[in-house]
Design a protein around this motif. Structure first.
Motif: not given
Ligand SMILES: Nc1ncnc2c1ncn2[C@@H]1O[C@H](COP(=O)(O)OP(=O)(O)OP(=O)(O)O)[C@@H](O)[C@H]1O
Ligand SMILES: [Mg+2]
Length: 370
Positions: A163-165, A168-171, A244-254
């Motif tokens: 789903y992260l992929k 990423f491909n479809n905002g 908190k970790n997942f929230d803070d790193n949302y864009y990084k994971e994307l």
């Protein structure tokens, strides 16, 4: 627990073989490539439903045959049970007392083993995969709930990565769905973190004494090393911290299109006198530390499952000097649990241990008690 008997049919280089084990020490002796490790492997498969061997032909069925079976008789105090593993081509079936078992979690933990193999050096030298693999193998045997939780965790992880992929491909994709997956992932992660932490704490209680008794010098500690730093392993703390970790790193994971935090990124270090053993020490020292680690698991198995596991030690003596060899054998002999050992020669084994053991000669797919 003890394994009293095993029957192999078309397993690796064996046609049909029955072995009756001693309830204490068993020694399988033979030249290279005769089938010693195959015997240990058959017991591992009966216990874990899969092999512990990497880089060896995964086809366990004897060449030119289409099916194989491994049957074992297990004794827990007075309770006797029969386990069976059957494989036809790629299809596996498990049985307990002739009744077919469909879920792995209902099968595992009927036979508990601790395996030591020469390749275990990778636990120190290799990538974190080897260390996580060790934790998984042991925790699946000790805690039934770990098996299911770990399998569910992996399913959610796969979906979340996919789903992260997509995101990423479809905002325009729905972030709410990612949040649902994140919550599910966190829910499963907690138990995995907690049980791994418990296991490592328990190892630390005993590993130092064991290491010294085996002839090791210095102080050993195991340091659990998740890729998020935790100050506590309480439910609420873990949930909040992970969220908190997942929230803070949302864009990084994307950006990476994968789940960057969680128990699938765990590691642990084996520390000798403040230095990671990975970076120094002879192979003998490193192997002794791994052996001390594995022997430390015995008391944990006993504490949580009520039974002693069976020790399977492949080629245990080859890497150690004579003095350590005898210390190791003495230690194992004093444990009063069942052990199955392979070796290419008996020359260096003290007679008092041989007298206490069943010695089997392995020769080109045949086993004979001496
Ligand atoms: N599927 C199979 N069918 C038939 N033989 C097989 C199969 N898989 C492995 N073998 C044979 O089993 C033998 C190796 O057995 P094993 O690994 O148990 O040896 P070993 O006695 O432990 O030797 P070493 O002392 O070198 O560790 C090899 O001869 C190999 O060809
Ligand atoms: Mg071998």
């Amino acid at each position: 627990m003890k394994i009293t008997k095993i029957s192999l049919l078309n397993f690796r280089n064996y046609d049909k073989t029955d072995i009756k084990f001693n309830e204490n020490m068993n020694i399988f002796v033979g030249e290279n490539a005769q089938g010693k490790t195959n015997i240990l492997e058959s017991i591992v498969i009966l216990a874990l439903t899969k092999s512990h061997r990497v880089g060896v032909n995964p086809n366990i069925i004897k060449f030119n045959k289409s099916r194989c079976s491994i049957k074992g008789t297990i004794k827990k105090n007075k309770l006797i049970s029969k386990l069976e593993y059957r494989q036809k081509d790629d299809k596996k079936e498990l049985f307990i007392n002739n009744k077919k078992i469909n879920r792995n979690s209902d099968y595992l933990s009927n036979l508990n083993v601790i395996v030591f193999i020469p390749d275990d050096l990778e636990i120190i030298k290799g990538s974190p995969v080897f260390r996580r693999n060790l934790l998984n193998i042991e925790l699946c045997q000790i805690f039934n709930k770990y098996v299911n939780t770990y399998n569910e965790f992996n399913k959610i992880l796969k979906t979340r990565n996919e789903y992260l992929k997509i995101l990423f491909n479809n905002g325009l994709a729905d972030k709410n769905y990612l949040d649902i997956l994140t919550d599910k992932l966190i829910e499963k992660s907690i138990l995995i973190y907690q049980l791994r932490n418990t296991f490592i704490n328990e190892i630390n209680e005993v590993i130092n004494d064991n290491f010294k008794e085996l002839g090791g010098i210095g102080n050993i500690t195991i340091k659990y090393n998740p890729n998020i730093s935790f100050e506590s392993y309480e439910d609420e703390y873990l949930i909040n911290n992970l969220r908190k970790n997942f929230d803070d790193n949302y864009y990084k994971e994307l950006k990476y299109g994968m789940t960057l935090f969680g128990p699938h990124r765990d590691d642990f270090n084996i520390i000798l006198d403040d230095i990671d053993l990975k970076y120094f020490g002879s192979q003998g020292q490193q192997k002794l530390a791994i052996l001390a680690f594995k022997l430390s698991e015995i008391s944990i198995f006993k504490k949580y499952t009520n039974y002693n596991p069976i020790l399977l030690l492949d080629d245990i003596l080859s890497e150690f000097d004579l003095k350590k060899r005898n210390k190791i054998l003495k230690y194992i002999n004093n444990l009063n649990i069942q052990s199955i050992i392979t070796t290419t020669d008996l020359k260096n084994i003290n007679k008092k241990y041989l007298d206490n053991s069943f010695v089997f000669e392995v020769n080109n797919g045949t086993v004979e008690r001496k």
